[in-house]
Design an enzyme around this catalytic site. Structure first.
Site, PDB file in Angstrom:
ATOM      1  N   ARG A  64       0.762  -1.270   0.084  1.00 38.40           N
ATOM      2  CA  ARG A  64      -0.068   0.078  -0.081  1.00 38.40           C
ATOM      3  C   ARG A  64       1.056   1.448  -0.064  1.00 38.40           C
ATOM      4  NH1 ARG A  64      -2.921   2.441   4.450  1.00 38.40           N
ATOM      5  NH2 ARG A  64      -4.533   4.036   3.617  1.00 38.40           N
ATOM      6  N   HIS A  68       0.314   4.319  -2.615  1.00 36.09           N
ATOM      7  CA  HIS A  68       0.142   5.826  -2.163  1.00 36.09           C
ATOM      8  C   HIS A  68       1.154   6.611  -2.697  1.00 36.09           C
ATOM      9  CE1 HIS A  68      -3.399   5.536   0.833  1.00 36.09           C
ATOM     10  NE2 HIS A  68      -3.332   4.450   0.164  1.00 36.09           N
ATOM     11  N   ASP A  69       2.559   6.128  -2.768  1.00 33.62           N
ATOM     12  CA  ASP A  69       3.561   6.677  -3.202  1.00 33.62           C
ATOM     13  C   ASP A  69       3.484   7.104  -4.783  1.00 33.62           C
ATOM     14  OD1 ASP A  69       6.103   7.981  -3.316  1.00 33.62           O
ATOM     15  OD2 ASP A  69       6.862   6.334  -4.187  1.00 33.62           O
ATOM     16  N   GLY A  74       4.218  10.560  -8.957  1.00 30.78           N
ATOM     17  CA  GLY A  74       5.113   9.322  -9.288  1.00 30.78           C
ATOM     18  C   GLY A  74       5.541   8.669  -8.338  1.00 30.78           C
ATOM     19  N   ASP A  76       8.244   8.279  -6.491  1.00 28.57           N
ATOM     20  CA  ASP A  76       9.616   8.872  -6.190  1.00 28.57           C
ATOM     21  C   ASP A  76       9.724   8.903  -4.714  1.00 28.57           C
ATOM     22  OD1 ASP A  76       7.394  10.598  -5.263  1.00 28.57           O
ATOM     23  OD2 ASP A  76       7.992  12.203  -6.372  1.00 28.57           O
ATOM     24  N   SER A  78       8.298  10.152  -2.264  1.00 29.95           N
ATOM     25  CA  SER A  78       7.739  11.342  -1.478  1.00 29.95           C
ATOM     26  C   SER A  78       7.046  11.240  -0.426  1.00 29.95           C
ATOM     27  CB  SER A  78       7.140  12.489  -2.540  1.00 29.95           C
ATOM     28  OG  SER A  78       5.904  11.730  -3.219  1.00 29.95           O
ATOM     29  N   ASN A  96      -3.736   9.033   4.155  1.00 26.56           N
ATOM     30  CA  ASN A  96      -2.431   8.595   5.087  1.00 26.56           C
ATOM     31  C   ASN A  96      -2.549   8.508   6.385  1.00 26.56           C
ATOM     32  OD1 ASN A  96      -1.539   7.999   2.244  1.00 26.56           O
ATOM     33  ND2 ASN A  96      -0.341   9.952   2.122  1.00 26.56           N
ATOM     34  N   PRO A 165      -7.752   7.354  -4.511  1.00 27.59           N
ATOM     35  CA  PRO A 165      -9.233   7.049  -4.406  1.00 27.59           C
ATOM     36  C   PRO A 165      -9.814   6.881  -2.949  1.00 27.59           C
ATOM     37  CG  PRO A 165      -8.290   5.756  -5.950  1.00 27.59           C
ATOM     38  CD  PRO A 165      -7.238   6.322  -5.401  1.00 27.59           C
ATOM     39  N   HIS A 197      -7.160   0.210   3.663  1.00 33.57           N
ATOM     40  CA  HIS A 197      -8.414   0.488   3.701  1.00 33.57           C
ATOM     41  C   HIS A 197      -8.735   1.787   2.948  1.00 33.57           C
ATOM     42  CE1 HIS A 197      -6.696   3.339   7.185  1.00 33.57           C
ATOM     43  NE2 HIS A 197      -7.722   4.103   6.177  1.00 33.57           N
ATOM     44  N   ASP A 250     -10.979  -9.716   3.193  1.00 34.80           N
ATOM     45  CA  ASP A 250     -11.382 -11.136   2.602  1.00 34.80           C
ATOM     46  C   ASP A 250     -11.640 -12.018   3.774  1.00 34.80           C
ATOM     47  OD1 ASP A 250     -11.275 -13.800   1.407  1.00 34.80           O
ATOM     48  OD2 ASP A 250      -8.911 -13.613   1.321  1.00 34.80           O
ATOM     49  N   THR A 253      -9.227 -15.849   3.540  1.00 37.44           N
ATOM     50  CA  THR A 253      -7.776 -16.120   3.862  1.00 37.44           C
ATOM     51  C   THR A 253      -6.990 -14.642   3.952  1.00 37.44           C
ATOM     52  OG1 THR A 253      -7.437 -16.359   1.433  1.00 37.44           O
ATOM     53  CG2 THR A 253      -7.529 -18.193   2.795  1.00 37.44           C
TER      54      THR A 253
END
Length: 330
Positions: A64, A68-69, A74, A76, A78, A96, A165, A197, A250, A253
């Site tokens: 994740r 998110h990066d 891009g 990078d 950050s 975040n 999103p 999440h 899920d 599993t």
């Protein structure tokens, strides 16, 4: 006259060759560190394997982090930058804050890599490799990671708030946000197991917070009744009560990488609103069904999506830097 034209043509040809050479040198490559840091992949895998052995959920967290990066200016690194008195990073942005985790694992990897190859490997590449290793260790597919990224000296708080999103997204918004990153609707569905999440990549080892699925289990109708009641038992209807209670994305599993996430969607057991949007009488229903029928198809499409996501506007060549510490600019 002919001589002047010929000279001009040679000059143009030379400029084109220089441009092509510059472009070529700026491309990512799976062999970028083959000479400069041959021990890189072993160093990364060792730390990731130990971290997941301590806590299997960490594999999803690292994956994740990568998503998110990459969705903010891009791939990078950050996202890894800490806030300071004079610098605002991305960690406190809404998608975040209080949810992205695993930074200490990236720190440990960076430390191990620096001992082997000081000042050579970027934090952005470390994150990309660690994401791949997390998938493999948890039973998912492998792929050759393209590397050669450099680290940013900037971050975008607003980009983190706007590009990632939210869990309330509908199919149209999801598709648009992915398209803005050069990713197709097919990529979006294949990668829709990818975060903890905040949506994406709901691969079958992720957890979600009550505050992000409360509305879906209490107010919406495209959900299995028994499943809704099960989740309501651990997520009170009143906002502010039990907001941080966790539930697995899920049911079967939750610490294995496979296709049960999509089986849940077909059974109307998607935990988030944005989950169930992928199988709700719309354009992506057939793709979800194909992943239920064939885990290998899911794996193939997932790998293709991960490679494309890793290509989102990387810094290469002389752009950016190779951070000594992933949490701060040199």
């Amino acid at each position: 006259m002919a001589t002047r034209v010929s000279a001009a043509a040679r000059c143009i040809a030379l400029l084109l060759l220089l441009a092509l050479a510059g472009s070529s040198s700026a491309q990512l490559s799976t062999s970028f560190y083959s000479s400069s840091c041959p021990g890189l992949y072993g160093a990364v895998k060792s730390v990731v394997k130990s971290a997941i052995a301590r806590e299997k959920r960490m594999g999803a967290s690292i994956l994740r982090l990568f998503f998110h990066d990459c969705f903010v200016q891009g791939c990078d690194a950050s996202l890894l930058l800490d806030d300071t008195a004079s610098f605002q990073g991305e960690k406190m942005a809404k998608p975040n804050n209080g949810s992205v985790r695993g930074f200490e694992v990236i720190d440990a990897i960076k430390s191990a890599v620096e001992k082997a190859c000081p000042g050579v490997v970027s934090c952005a590449d470390i994150l990309a490799i660690a994401a791949r290793d997390s998938v493999v260790i948890l039973g998912g597919p492998s792929w050759d990671v393209k590397v050669g990224r450099r680290d940013s000296t900037t971050a975008s708080f607003s980009g983190a708030n706007n590009n990632i999103p939210p869990p309330t997204s509908g199919l149209s918004n999801l598709t648009s946000l992915f398209a803005a990153q050069g990713l197709s609707q097919k990529d979006m569905v294949a990668l829709s197991g990818m975060t903890l999440h905040t949506l994406l990549l709901k691969v079958s080892f992720c957890l979600a917070r009550c505050t992000n699925f409360r509305a879906h289990i209490y107010n919406e109708t495209n959900i299995d009744g028994a499943f809704a009641r099960t989740r309501q038992s651990g997520c009170p209807s009143t906002s502010g009560t039990g907001d941080n209670n966790l539930a697995p994305l899920d049911l079967q599993t939750p610490t294995v990488f496979e296709n049960n996430y999509y089986k849940n969607l077909v059974g109307k057991k998607g935990l988030l609103h944005s989950d169930q949007e992928l199988f709700n009488g719309g354009a992506t229903d057939a793709q979800v069904q194909s992943y239920v029928s064939s885990q290998s198809t899911f794996f193939t499409d997932f790998v293709a999506g991960m490679i494309k996501m890793g290509d989102i506007t990387p810094l290469t060549g002389s752009n950016g830097e190779i951070r000594k510490n992933c949490r701060r600019i040199n």
